[in-house]
Design a protein around this motif. Structure first.
Motif, short mmCIF file in Angstrom:
data_model
loop_
_atom_site.label_atom_id
_atom_site.label_comp_id
_atom_site.label_asym_id
_atom_site.label_seq_id
_atom_site.Cartn_x
_atom_site.Cartn_y
_atom_site.Cartn_z
N LEU A 230 0.85 -1.20 0.00
CA LEU A 230 0.00 0.00 0.00
C LEU A 230 0.88 1.24 0.00
CD1 LEU A 230 -3.05 0.65 2.31
CD2 LEU A 230 -1.12 2.24 2.36
N ARG A 231 0.54 2.21 -0.86
CA ARG A 231 1.21 3.51 -0.86
C ARG A 231 0.15 4.60 -0.98
NH1 ARG A 231 4.34 0.16 0.05
NH2 ARG A 231 6.42 -0.22 -0.83
N LEU A 232 0.04 5.41 0.05
CA LEU A 232 -0.88 6.55 0.04
C LEU A 232 -0.06 7.82 -0.05
CD1 LEU A 232 -3.71 7.88 0.40
CD2 LEU A 232 -3.26 7.83 2.87
N ARG A 233 -0.29 8.59 -1.10
CA ARG A 233 0.40 9.87 -1.29
C ARG A 233 -0.60 11.00 -1.10
NH1 ARG A 233 0.77 13.85 -4.97
NH2 ARG A 233 2.79 14.91 -5.23
N VAL A 234 -0.33 11.87 -0.11
CA VAL A 234 -1.18 13.01 0.18
C VAL A 234 -0.34 14.28 -0.01
CG1 VAL A 234 -2.63 14.18 1.88
CG2 VAL A 234 -2.47 11.68 1.88
N PRO A 235 -0.61 15.12 -1.01
CA PRO A 235 0.11 16.39 -1.12
C PRO A 235 -0.02 17.18 0.17
CG PRO A 235 -1.16 15.97 -3.11
CD PRO A 235 -1.58 14.93 -2.11
N LEU A 236 1.10 17.64 0.71
CA LEU A 236 1.08 18.31 2.01
C LEU A 236 2.08 19.46 2.03
CD1 LEU A 236 -0.43 17.82 4.77
CD2 LEU A 236 1.69 16.80 5.58
N ALA A 237 2.04 20.28 1.01
CA ALA A 237 2.96 21.42 0.93
C ALA A 237 2.43 22.57 1.78
CB ALA A 237 3.12 21.86 -0.52
N GLY A 238 3.35 23.42 2.19
CA GLY A 238 2.97 24.60 2.96
C GLY A 238 4.04 25.66 2.86
N ALA A 239 3.62 26.91 2.74
CA ALA A 239 4.56 28.02 2.58
C ALA A 239 4.96 28.65 3.89
CB ALA A 239 3.96 29.08 1.65
N GLU A 240 4.21 28.42 4.95
CA GLU A 240 4.49 29.05 6.24
C GLU A 240 5.81 28.50 6.79
OE1 GLU A 240 4.66 30.20 10.17
OE2 GLU A 240 4.24 28.10 9.72
N PRO A 241 6.70 29.35 7.32
CA PRO A 241 8.04 28.90 7.72
C PRO A 241 8.07 27.74 8.71
CG PRO A 241 7.98 31.29 7.65
CD PRO A 241 6.57 30.82 7.44
N THR A 242 7.08 27.64 9.60
CA THR A 242 7.08 26.55 10.58
C THR A 242 6.32 25.32 10.10
OG1 THR A 242 5.11 27.40 11.73
CG2 THR A 242 7.28 28.19 12.48
N HIS A 243 5.82 25.36 8.86
CA HIS A 243 5.10 24.19 8.34
C HIS A 243 5.93 22.91 8.40
CE1 HIS A 243 2.47 21.76 5.74
NE2 HIS A 243 3.58 21.43 5.09
N PRO A 244 7.22 22.93 8.01
CA PRO A 244 8.00 21.68 8.07
C PRO A 244 8.04 21.06 9.47
CG PRO A 244 9.16 23.31 6.77
CD PRO A 244 8.02 24.03 7.42
N ALA A 245 8.09 21.89 10.51
CA ALA A 245 8.13 21.35 11.87
C ALA A 245 6.82 20.65 12.20
CB ALA A 245 8.41 22.48 12.86
N ARG A 246 5.70 21.27 11.86
CA ARG A 246 4.41 20.65 12.16
C ARG A 246 4.19 19.39 11.32
NH1 ARG A 246 0.59 24.14 10.42
NH2 ARG A 246 2.08 25.59 9.49
N ALA A 247 4.62 19.44 10.05
CA ALA A 247 4.45 18.28 9.18
C ALA A 247 5.30 17.10 9.64
CB ALA A 247 4.80 18.66 7.74
N GLU A 248 6.54 17.37 10.06
CA GLU A 248 7.40 16.29 10.55
C GLU A 248 6.82 15.66 11.80
OE1 GLU A 248 9.93 14.67 9.55
OE2 GLU A 248 10.84 15.83 7.94
N LEU A 249 6.27 16.47 12.70
CA LEU A 249 5.68 15.90 13.91
C LEU A 249 4.40 15.15 13.60
CD1 LEU A 249 6.44 18.60 16.59
CD2 LEU A 249 6.95 16.16 16.74
N LEU A 250 3.66 15.60 12.61
CA LEU A 250 2.48 14.85 12.19
C LEU A 250 2.88 13.45 11.75
CD1 LEU A 250 -0.42 16.19 9.98
CD2 LEU A 250 0.53 13.93 9.57
N ALA A 251 3.92 13.37 10.90
CA ALA A 251 4.37 12.06 10.42
C ALA A 251 4.94 11.21 11.55
CB ALA A 251 5.42 12.24 9.32
N SER A 252 5.62 11.84 12.51
CA SER A 252 6.25 11.09 13.59
C SER A 252 5.23 10.57 14.60
CB SER A 252 7.28 11.98 14.32
OG SER A 252 8.32 12.37 13.46
N ALA A 253 4.17 11.34 14.84
CA ALA A 253 3.26 11.03 15.94
C ALA A 253 1.93 10.45 15.51
CB ALA A 253 3.03 12.28 16.78
N ILE A 254 1.65 10.38 14.22
CA ILE A 254 0.32 9.93 13.79
C ILE A 254 0.01 8.51 14.23
CG2 ILE A 254 1.07 9.12 11.52
CD1 ILE A 254 -1.57 10.20 10.39
N LEU A 255 1.04 7.67 14.37
CA LEU A 255 0.83 6.28 14.78
C LEU A 255 0.71 6.12 16.29
CD1 LEU A 255 3.36 4.59 12.33
CD2 LEU A 255 0.88 4.38 12.24
#
Length: 466
Positions: A70-95
């Protein structure tokens, strides 16, 4: 047991033959057997359907083993400077847990079907990768749906994930390869979100669970996303199972695609000072063409001959002939709308300028001294063979199809690519080299000790010193 039949001159005393003896006969070296005919891409017969939510589902039946990828690809781009921090924590903590399951329950249910799920993120997309027994697909999809619709990011687990992520970032930023990559991205893309591949540790430390919950709610959306399943499946039945399992995934809004990247133009490399460094990192990049471009196959083969595999000119020069490096390579990096060429090698500080000179020399030589038919055939066989190998396994096929889906391509592109590679001529490779491998078409960075390498790089030219 001693084997002496057909042994070389020393076999009677040593009791075995070494590699040189095995590879020779009295008449000379044993000839290599001819290559067999290249296999065609196996019929993939994908079944694709876009669900009412906007999620595109692609299923390929591959019944080699009773499992599913299974491969699920969800576009998750963001221009706000702190977006990468929130996105990385989303990926780390979603499980960490959902409204129905805690972390242990998620792990137990996946283990019951011989399965797993992993989540990663980059400036372009969130990618969920999973596998399990084909019979366990309903469970795999149910856990996935639970994560997508009701991940809770519990405070206690979130804090631990945040601490671990800060530690990983701190360690990564002590590594020269990471520093070189970040410097290259800034040189190529400036303030574009694509340049922020890794968040700042202080930004991660400031993210609260509610920040990630809000990002999940607003941005993890089905419309514009794609789900690929490959395995021992009935495609139509599998799509029906997806529609049932993911029916409650929000239909509001559209997943956020990465803003178009600026086209690269050639300019001086930037020397980035790393005092005391015993090695220098060379990173050069130039604009290439997307896989839909008629020149793509020629560019791909030109890249292979330049530095894309072990028999390339760059490897032969920098590693085998000069001994400047253990590894030198070039490859194509794919972006949503195109591709770029990336050349990279790490060398000892003392030979930094010489290695850059030889790299530029090989770029120019690729067009000035076009490849022979034998050179082209070797690269072509490698390219086609590598493609076929990547499609032989369920994981390889699923990942390839997911990547293609992200740029609007499908299985028909895969099926036709070997023929496009087979049609490339040496003249086409030479023209591709003239257009894309000219040294002045590249930009990039050199990460090294300015006090040691600066004088020679200034004399070489084409390098901007700090």
């Amino acid at each position: 047991m001693t084997v002496t039949a057909g042994a070389g001159p020393d076999a009677s005393t040593t009791g075995h033959r070494d590699a040189a003896q095995i590879g020779r006969t009295e008449a000379g070296p044993r000839p290599l057997p001819p290559l067999g005919d290249q296999r065609a891409v196996a019929g993939l017969a994908p079944v694709s359907r876009t669900l009412p939510s906007g999620l595109r589902v692609i299923v390929v039946a591959r019944r080699t083993v009773p499992t599913v990828e299974l491969r699920l690809r969800v576009p998750l781009a963001g221009a706000e400077p702190t977006h990468p921090a929130r996105a990385e924590l989303l990926a780390s903590a979603i499980l960490s847990g959902t409204e129905r399951r805690g972390r242990v329950e998620i792990d137990d249910e996946l283990a019951g079907i011989g399965g797993d799920l992993a989540v990663m993120v980059d400036p372009e997309r969130l990618l969920v990768s999973g596998s399990g027994l084909a019979a366990g697909l309903p469970t795999l999809l149910d856990v996935l749906a639970d994560l997508l619709t009701s991940a809770t990011y519990p405070d206690s687990d979130f804090g631990r994930e945040r601490e671990r992520l800060v530690e990983r970032i701190t360690v990564a930023r002590s590594q020269p390869r990471t520093l070189a990559r970040e410097a290259l991205q800034r040189r190529r893309y400036g303030d574009h979100p694509a340049a922020r591949e890794m968040p700042l540790a202080q930004d991660v430390a400031a993210v609260a669970p509610d920040d990630v919950r809000a990002l999940h709610q607003a941005a993890v959306l089905p419309s514009g996303s794609s789900l690929v399943l490959v395995g021992d499946l009935d495609p139509d039945q599998a799509i029906d199972q997806v529609a049932k399992a993911l029916g409650d995934w929000s239909t509001a809004g559209q997943a956020s695609e990465l803003a178009e990247l600026p086209m690269l133009t050639g300019r001086d490399l930037l020397l980035v000072d790393r005092p005391g460094a015993v090695q220098s990192q060379l990173r050069l990049s130039a604009q290439a063409v997307p896989r839909t471009d008629e020149r793509y196959a020629a560019v791909q083969l030109a890249n292979l001959m330049f530095g894309g595999y072990f028999s390339s000119r760059l490897v032969e020069n920098l590693r085998e002939d000069k001994g400047y490096t253990y590894s030198a390579s070039s490859h194509l990096e794919y972006t949503p709308s195109a591709a770029t060429l990336l050349v990279e090698t790490d060398v000892t500080t003392e030979v930094t300028a010489a290695a850059l000179l030889e790299t530029r020399y090989e770029m120019a030589r690729l067009s000035a001294v076009p490849p022979t038919e034998a050179d082209l055939e070797s690269a072509r066989n490698y390219a086609i063979g590598s493609l076929l190998i990547s499609l032989d396994s369920q994981p390889g096929l699923a990942s390839t199809l997911s990547g293609l889906a992200g740029v609007g391509l499908g299985a028909e592109w895969l099926s036709g690519h070997p023929a496009r590679l087979a049609a490339v001529t040496p003249d086409q490779v030479a023209r591709a080299a003239e257009e894309f491998f000219t040294p002045t078409a590249f930009t990039g960075v050199v990460l090294g000790d300015t006090s040691v390498v600066g004088t020679r790089l200034r004399a070489l030219g084409g390098v901007e010193l700090p």
